[in-house]
Design an enzyme around this catalytic site. Structure first.
Site: not given
Ligand SMILES: NC(=O)c1ccc[n+]([C@@H]2O[C@H](COP(=O)([O-])OP(=O)(O)OC[C@H]3O[C@@H](n4cnc5c(N)ncnc54)[C@H](O)[C@@H]3O)[C@@H](O)[C@H]2O)c1
Ligand SMILES: O=C(O)[C@H](O)CO
Length: 386
Positions: A273, A302, A320
């Site tokens: 994010r 954004e 994104h």
């Molecule tokens: N750009 C995109 O389109 C896109 C797509 C999918 C997800 N995302 C973002 O990616 C994030 C992660 O997704 P995920 O499915 O891997 O989630 P997830 O919950 O599996 O992984 C997140 C990890 O971050 C760790 N974490 C939390 N706080 C932390 C800190 N202070 N320091 C270090 N690590 C920390 C957690 O312990 C966890 O292992 C989502 O929450 C979303 O915001 C973005």
């Molecule tokens: O959090 C998510 O699922 C993503 O940002 C969408 O692309």
């Protein structure tokens, strides 16, 4: 008074009314709702980001559930409006839900869904794409070609970084961070250093086994390390990718001070994010360190970029799109619809939100459960035993 917004209606006489604030990819999600007696209303308004007022207009006087987007502000105002309309369920079409005030949803007894499990590999692949594009200066080179500037091979033309044997750093080694780490370790034989609040046991086992495989084949084995602090990753890694959730603890996790700890020629990737990085500090750091490169999929405000970012050659910026593969986006739509459907029909919550394959099988009806409800515990919802 909320302004009327344009909508498309499916199954007008359905018993339950569900609103989707955006048209979503595929048709399976619509069919699944229609088959279960839902009237589906899809907002077709041209405006990309709907305001709270627009969404209040969509909810109207009677609404059982809403499928919304990460660009919307789901807080007290919207959850109270949904509750007044008799609504029980909301789902983000996203895995991240930092746009949702879950405490407000709890207060009104509204279930909040998200869509993990279908974004992991697609998002990690985009982070890997940005890593390669930044390391090998692909966007700069493409612009150079199109500008007609190429007049022959030169020893110094667009020299970048070799990833093999360098260290990849992952901050947030959850689903996506671990998938990205595996891609970079296995694909490019990089060594791994990661920082997470929890131990990434499966990832560690994978890298250990891969190192043994390389060694048995007479190749240099890869290594891994769980860092005791985030700063350790910043200091040691040549390529760093950010994959934590966004919350109070990760806001501006990468700031001016932390940028200064990174190697001068390091690469930083952000597909998590935007607010995880202080973008003003990043622009300044990129200006001061022309060999430092970034690949950004997300931005602090954004859809805007901070002043100066767009002009910098050492930044690659994409809008994104990390989850933008057809399979993933259709899967996200299906999971979001089933989250809402399941809660309205009184189904339990699926036992493991990371094992959502049964919901994605187009040749069989989905299990009678909501695939992923983030406040299931707070609302005391039953869990499926299947
Ligand atoms: N750009 C995109 O389109 C896109 C797509 C999918 C997800 N995302 C973002 O990616 C994030 C992660 O997704 P995920 O499915 O891997 O989630 P997830 O919950 O599996 O992984 C997140 C990890 O971050 C760790 N974490 C939390 N706080 C932390 C800190 N202070 N320091 C270090 N690590 C920390 C957690 O312990 C966890 O292992 C989502 O929450 C979303 O915001 C973005
Ligand atoms: O959090 C998510 O699922 C993503 O940002 C969408 O692309």
């Amino acid at each position: 008074m909320a302004k009327p917004v344009s909508i498309e209606v499916w199954n007008p006489n359905g018993k339950y009314r569900v609103v989707s604030t955006k048209p979503m990819p595929g048709t399976r999600w619509i069919n699944l709702l229609v088959q279960q007696d839902f009237r589906v209303e899809i907002c077709t308004e041209k405006k990309t980001i709907l305001s709270v007022e627009d969404i209040i207009g969509l909810i109207g006087d009677k609404c059982d559930g809403v499928i919304g987007q990460l660009t919307e502000d789901w807080g007290e105002v919207l959850f109270s409006a949904l509750s007044r309309a008799g609504g029980k369920a909301f789902s983000n079409m996203a895995v991240g839900y930092n746009n949702v005030d879950v405490n407000a949803a709890n207060k009104y007894g509204v279930a909040v869904g998200n869509t993990p499990g279908v974004l992991t590999e697609t998002t990690a692949e985009l982070a890997a794409s940005l890593s390669l594009a930044a390391a090998r200066r692909i966007v700069e080179a493409d612009e150079f070609m199109r500008a007609g500037l190429y007049d022959g091979w030169l020893p110094h033309l667009f020299v970048g970084n070799l990833l093999k044997g360098q260290t990849v750093g992952v901050i947030g080694a959850g689903r996506i961070g671990s998938a990205y780490a595996r891609m970079m370790v296995e694909g490019f034989k990089m060594n791994l250093i990661y920082f997470d609040l929890y131990q990434a046991t499966r990832l560690e086992k994978f890298v250990t086994a891969y190192a043994e495989f390389l060694k048995a084949n007479g190749e240099q084995p890869v290594t891994w390390k769980r860092a005791a602090s985030m700063d350790e990753v910043l200091q040691e890694a040549d390529l760093i990718s950010l994959h934590p959730i966004l919350d109070k603890t990760t806001y501006h996790l990468v700031n001016k001070e932390r940028l200064s700890k990174m190697k001068k020629e390091a690469i930083l990737i952000n597909c998590s994010r935007g607010p995880v990085v202080d973008e003003v500090a990043l622009v300044e750091h990129l200006r001061q360190n022309p060999m430092f490169r970034v690949g950004l999929d997300v931005f602090e405000d954004e859809p805007y970029m901070k002043p100066g970012l767009a002009e910098l050659k050492n930044a690659i910026v994409v809008p994104h799109i990390a989850s933008a593969s057809k399979w993933t986006r259709e899967g996200m739509a299906t999971l979001a619809a089933l989250n809402v459907l399941g809660k309205i029909k009184g189904y339990p919550v699926w036992f493991d939100a990371n094992k959502v394959e049964p919901f994605l099988n187009e040749n069989a009806p989905p299990p009678p459960a909501s695939p992923s409800i983030v406040n299931a515990k707070a609302l005391g919802l039953p869990v499926s035993k299947l």
